[in-house]
Design a protein around this motif. Structure first.
Motif, PDB file in Angstrom:
ATOM      1  N   ARG A 195       0.834  -1.212   0.000  1.00  0.00           N
ATOM      2  CA  ARG A 195       0.000   0.000   0.000  1.00  0.00           C
ATOM      3  C   ARG A 195       0.866   1.259   0.000  1.00  0.00           C
ATOM      4  O   ARG A 195       0.565   2.230  -0.683  1.00  0.00           O
ATOM      5  CB  ARG A 195      -0.936   0.008   1.199  1.00  0.00           C
ATOM      6  CG  ARG A 195      -1.906   1.187   1.165  1.00  0.00           C
ATOM      7  CD  ARG A 195      -2.957   1.042   2.190  1.00  0.00           C
ATOM      8  NE  ARG A 195      -3.680  -0.190   1.930  1.00  0.00           N
ATOM      9  CZ  ARG A 195      -4.995  -0.295   1.889  1.00  0.00           C
ATOM     10  NH1 ARG A 195      -5.733   0.740   2.126  1.00  0.00           N
ATOM     11  NH2 ARG A 195      -5.575  -1.434   1.638  1.00  0.00           N
ATOM     12  N   GLU A 196       1.946   1.246   0.787  1.00  0.00           N
ATOM     13  CA  GLU A 196       2.848   2.401   0.803  1.00  0.00           C
ATOM     14  C   GLU A 196       3.475   2.626  -0.571  1.00  0.00           C
ATOM     15  O   GLU A 196       3.609   3.770  -1.021  1.00  0.00           O
ATOM     16  CB  GLU A 196       3.948   2.212   1.856  1.00  0.00           C
ATOM     17  CG  GLU A 196       3.449   2.297   3.282  1.00  0.00           C
ATOM     18  CD  GLU A 196       4.485   1.881   4.312  1.00  0.00           C
ATOM     19  OE1 GLU A 196       4.413   2.425   5.430  1.00  0.00           O
ATOM     20  OE2 GLU A 196       5.350   1.032   4.014  1.00  0.00           O
ATOM     21  N   LEU A 197       3.846   1.542  -1.233  1.00  0.00           N
ATOM     22  CA  LEU A 197       4.417   1.661  -2.576  1.00  0.00           C
ATOM     23  C   LEU A 197       3.399   2.231  -3.565  1.00  0.00           C
ATOM     24  O   LEU A 197       3.714   3.118  -4.361  1.00  0.00           O
ATOM     25  CB  LEU A 197       4.919   0.307  -3.077  1.00  0.00           C
ATOM     26  CG  LEU A 197       6.215  -0.180  -2.466  1.00  0.00           C
ATOM     27  CD1 LEU A 197       6.492  -1.629  -2.877  1.00  0.00           C
ATOM     28  CD2 LEU A 197       7.372   0.710  -2.876  1.00  0.00           C
ATOM     29  N   VAL A 198       2.180   1.730  -3.491  1.00  0.00           N
ATOM     30  CA  VAL A 198       1.129   2.212  -4.395  1.00  0.00           C
ATOM     31  C   VAL A 198       0.849   3.690  -4.126  1.00  0.00           C
ATOM     32  O   VAL A 198       0.779   4.501  -5.061  1.00  0.00           O
ATOM     33  CB  VAL A 198      -0.153   1.363  -4.250  1.00  0.00           C
ATOM     34  CG1 VAL A 198      -1.337   2.029  -4.940  1.00  0.00           C
ATOM     35  CG2 VAL A 198       0.076  -0.031  -4.820  1.00  0.00           C
ATOM     36  N   ASP A 199       0.700   4.056  -2.862  1.00  0.00           N
ATOM     37  CA  ASP A 199       0.448   5.464  -2.521  1.00  0.00           C
ATOM     38  C   ASP A 199       1.576   6.354  -3.027  1.00  0.00           C
ATOM     39  O   ASP A 199       1.342   7.418  -3.593  1.00  0.00           O
ATOM     40  CB  ASP A 199       0.291   5.642  -1.008  1.00  0.00           C
ATOM     41  CG  ASP A 199      -1.013   5.076  -0.476  1.00  0.00           C
ATOM     42  OD1 ASP A 199      -1.924   4.791  -1.283  1.00  0.00           O
ATOM     43  OD2 ASP A 199      -1.112   4.909   0.761  1.00  0.00           O
TER      44      ASP A 199
END
Length: 118
Positions: A58-62
């Motif tokens: 999720r951090e990578l996508v954000d």
């Protein structure tokens, strides 16, 4: 005339966004069902020190969507600056028209309800 073209273009864009959005929910539901099916069969794996330092998916996508948003803004600013630099010539060749009101992009029901819940 340009407002008619923009209106038609926006109408088509709205349909594309709506179509893409309508396909997303069934895909997410299929992924959830697949996860429910295999989740119990996958053993817990020990976490390594390296994986503790890695960002979550999720951090990578954000991070990547934020980057894409910034790149879109920089690109838009660049194109607008080029258009403004060209105005002395384009105004002699193309009759300037009255600016049309910019339409807000269509939102999906899910996005609208998520905003209302926030």
């Amino acid at each position: 005339m340009s407002s008619t073209v923009i209106d038609r273009l926006t109408e088509i864009q709205d349909k594309v966004v709506e179509s893409v959005s309508s396909f997303q929910e069934p895909v997410v539901e299929t992924v959830r069902k697949a996860v429910d099916t295999v989740e119990e069969r996958i053993p817990e794996l020990p976490t390594e020190k390296l994986t503790e330092k890695l960002p979550t998916a999720r951090e990578l996508v954000d991070n990547q969507f934020e980057f894409a948003s910034r790149m879109l803004q920089v690109s838009r600013d660049f194109v607008v600056a080029i258009l403004e630099a060209l105005e002395p010539v384009t105004e002699k060749v193309v009759k300037p028209s009255e600016p049309t009101a910019t339409r807000k992009p269509a939102t999906t029901k899910k996005a609208s309800s998520e905003k209302a819940a926030a």
